[in-house]
Design a protein around this motif. Sequence first.
Motif, PDB file in Angstrom:
ATOM      1  N   SER A 162       0.849  -1.191   0.000  1.00  0.00           N
ATOM      2  CA  SER A 162       0.000   0.000   0.000  1.00  0.00           C
ATOM      3  C   SER A 162       0.885   1.242   0.000  1.00  0.00           C
ATOM      4  O   SER A 162       1.804   1.356   0.812  1.00  0.00           O
ATOM      5  CB  SER A 162      -0.915   0.000   1.221  1.00  0.00           C
ATOM      6  OG  SER A 162      -1.727  -1.168   1.245  1.00  0.00           O
ATOM      7  N   ILE A 163       0.587   2.173  -0.904  1.00  0.00           N
ATOM      8  CA  ILE A 163       1.457   3.317  -1.171  1.00  0.00           C
ATOM      9  C   ILE A 163       0.596   4.564  -1.356  1.00  0.00           C
ATOM     10  O   ILE A 163      -0.529   4.482  -1.849  1.00  0.00           O
ATOM     11  CB  ILE A 163       2.280   3.065  -2.455  1.00  0.00           C
ATOM     12  CG1 ILE A 163       3.160   1.819  -2.296  1.00  0.00           C
ATOM     13  CG2 ILE A 163       3.152   4.271  -2.834  1.00  0.00           C
ATOM     14  CD1 ILE A 163       3.677   1.278  -3.618  1.00  0.00           C
ATOM     15  N   ILE A 164       1.142   5.741  -1.003  1.00  0.00           N
ATOM     16  CA  ILE A 164       0.504   7.011  -1.336  1.00  0.00           C
ATOM     17  C   ILE A 164       1.491   7.866  -2.110  1.00  0.00           C
ATOM     18  O   ILE A 164       2.675   7.934  -1.778  1.00  0.00           O
ATOM     19  CB  ILE A 164      -0.014   7.746  -0.077  1.00  0.00           C
ATOM     20  CG1 ILE A 164      -0.845   8.965  -0.488  1.00  0.00           C
ATOM     21  CG2 ILE A 164       1.124   8.130   0.872  1.00  0.00           C
ATOM     22  CD1 ILE A 164      -1.659   9.570   0.643  1.00  0.00           C
ATOM     23  N   LEU A 165       1.006   8.489  -3.183  1.00  0.00           N
ATOM     24  CA  LEU A 165       1.832   9.363  -4.016  1.00  0.00           C
ATOM     25  C   LEU A 165       0.969  10.487  -4.586  1.00  0.00           C
ATOM     26  O   LEU A 165      -0.266  10.341  -4.692  1.00  0.00           O
ATOM     27  CB  LEU A 165       2.439   8.580  -5.185  1.00  0.00           C
ATOM     28  CG  LEU A 165       3.655   7.697  -4.900  1.00  0.00           C
ATOM     29  CD1 LEU A 165       3.932   6.781  -6.088  1.00  0.00           C
ATOM     30  CD2 LEU A 165       4.883   8.550  -4.591  1.00  0.00           C
ATOM     31  N   PRO A 166       1.582  11.606  -4.960  1.00  0.00           N
ATOM     32  CA  PRO A 166       0.835  12.587  -5.744  1.00  0.00           C
ATOM     33  C   PRO A 166       0.273  11.935  -7.004  1.00  0.00           C
ATOM     34  O   PRO A 166       0.818  10.943  -7.496  1.00  0.00           O
ATOM     35  CB  PRO A 166       1.898  13.651  -6.085  1.00  0.00           C
ATOM     36  CG  PRO A 166       2.918  13.522  -5.006  1.00  0.00           C
ATOM     37  CD  PRO A 166       2.959  12.051  -4.676  1.00  0.00           C
ATOM     38  N   SER A 167      -0.796  12.485  -7.540  1.00  0.00           N
ATOM     39  CA  SER A 167      -1.535  11.825  -8.620  1.00  0.00           C
ATOM     40  C   SER A 167      -0.662  11.494  -9.823  1.00  0.00           C
ATOM     41  O   SER A 167      -0.720  10.371 -10.353  1.00  0.00           O
ATOM     42  CB  SER A 167      -2.709  12.700  -9.053  1.00  0.00           C
ATOM     43  OG  SER A 167      -3.622  12.850  -7.986  1.00  0.00           O
ATOM     44  N   TYR A 168       0.151  12.436 -10.278  1.00  0.00           N
ATOM     45  CA  TYR A 168       0.979  12.198 -11.466  1.00  0.00           C
ATOM     46  C   TYR A 168       1.990  11.082 -11.211  1.00  0.00           C
ATOM     47  O   TYR A 168       2.122  10.150 -12.019  1.00  0.00           O
ATOM     48  CB  TYR A 168       1.696  13.488 -11.871  1.00  0.00           C
ATOM     49  CG  TYR A 168       2.654  13.311 -13.020  1.00  0.00           C
ATOM     50  CD1 TYR A 168       2.174  13.154 -14.322  1.00  0.00           C
ATOM     51  CD2 TYR A 168       4.036  13.302 -12.817  1.00  0.00           C
ATOM     52  CE1 TYR A 168       3.049  12.983 -15.391  1.00  0.00           C
ATOM     53  CE2 TYR A 168       4.914  13.128 -13.879  1.00  0.00           C
ATOM     54  CZ  TYR A 168       4.422  12.972 -15.157  1.00  0.00           C
ATOM     55  OH  TYR A 168       5.288  12.796 -16.210  1.00  0.00           O
ATOM     56  N   GLU A 169       2.715  11.175 -10.097  1.00  0.00           N
ATOM     57  CA  GLU A 169       3.711  10.155  -9.769  1.00  0.00           C
ATOM     58  C   GLU A 169       3.060   8.797  -9.546  1.00  0.00           C
ATOM     59  O   GLU A 169       3.607   7.755  -9.895  1.00  0.00           O
ATOM     60  CB  GLU A 169       4.521  10.572  -8.548  1.00  0.00           C
ATOM     61  CG  GLU A 169       5.547  11.665  -8.808  1.00  0.00           C
ATOM     62  CD  GLU A 169       4.954  13.066  -8.872  1.00  0.00           C
ATOM     63  OE1 GLU A 169       3.723  13.194  -8.662  1.00  0.00           O
ATOM     64  OE2 GLU A 169       5.695  14.023  -9.119  1.00  0.00           O
ATOM     65  N   GLY A 170       1.867   8.803  -8.942  1.00  0.00           N
ATOM     66  CA  GLY A 170       1.152   7.552  -8.714  1.00  0.00           C
ATOM     67  C   GLY A 170       0.768   6.860 -10.003  1.00  0.00           C
ATOM     68  O   GLY A 170       0.889   5.633 -10.131  1.00  0.00           O
TER      69      GLY A 170
END
Length: 240
Positions: A162-170
């Motif tokens: 499970s990961i969180i990233l800004p939308s573009y990087e994600g």
Amino acid sequence: MSRGFSFKQFHVNDLGCGMPISTDGVLLGAWAAMPQQGRVVDIGTGSGLLALMAAQRTSTLTLPITIEAIEIDPQAAAAARQNFINSPWHQRLQCIAQDVTEWRHTQPPNSVNAIVCNPPYFNFGQQAEQSHRATARHTDTFSHQQLLKTLQWLLTEEGIASIILPSYEGQRLIEAAAEYHLHCIERCDVQSTEKKAPIRLLLQLSKKKQICNSSHLCIHKDGDYSIEFKALTKEFYLKM
């Protein structure tokens, strides 16, 4: 006075850590997939927030869950260890001060049931002056390719990262994951308000290919936290 943030069941002192407690971390810790047994690994634990949230969420399970927090920065690792000692779950928590790209090779492949990671995400731009903050924020020391290699090595066939990233990087991470035989099975687009575009992606990656389940979460609504955000984080935030 102790610096940091108090939650319902634990306190996190983040003095000396590259990244302070943030909404991103709490969102991920509350949303991340947790196993019913086995090993949980927190990559880049910083102050230990995600590991502590994992410990709370798995505290009532019958079978034991061990939680290993990996942190490259010695100062942050020391803070995490102290936070673990002060928590109700200190016997199940371990902090390892090591580069995860080196640590992974000491581990059996396919041996981790769940991974949580709030990874560095700045690929360009001016770096933070403090080296420990730059390490936490920029991909120079831990690229997303290295992250995917680590997930591919460590995860069991049924395991979930499970990961969180800004939308573009994600979105770029999702596209790159296929090269490492990893698939996005859960995606949540996070908006700060209903009128704004998503700013973060919460992602779950697995070796098992299946249809990706997509959802949305809005943090604020009508001048307050949304009902959905409160429901997700109520076991942690003091005033929820």
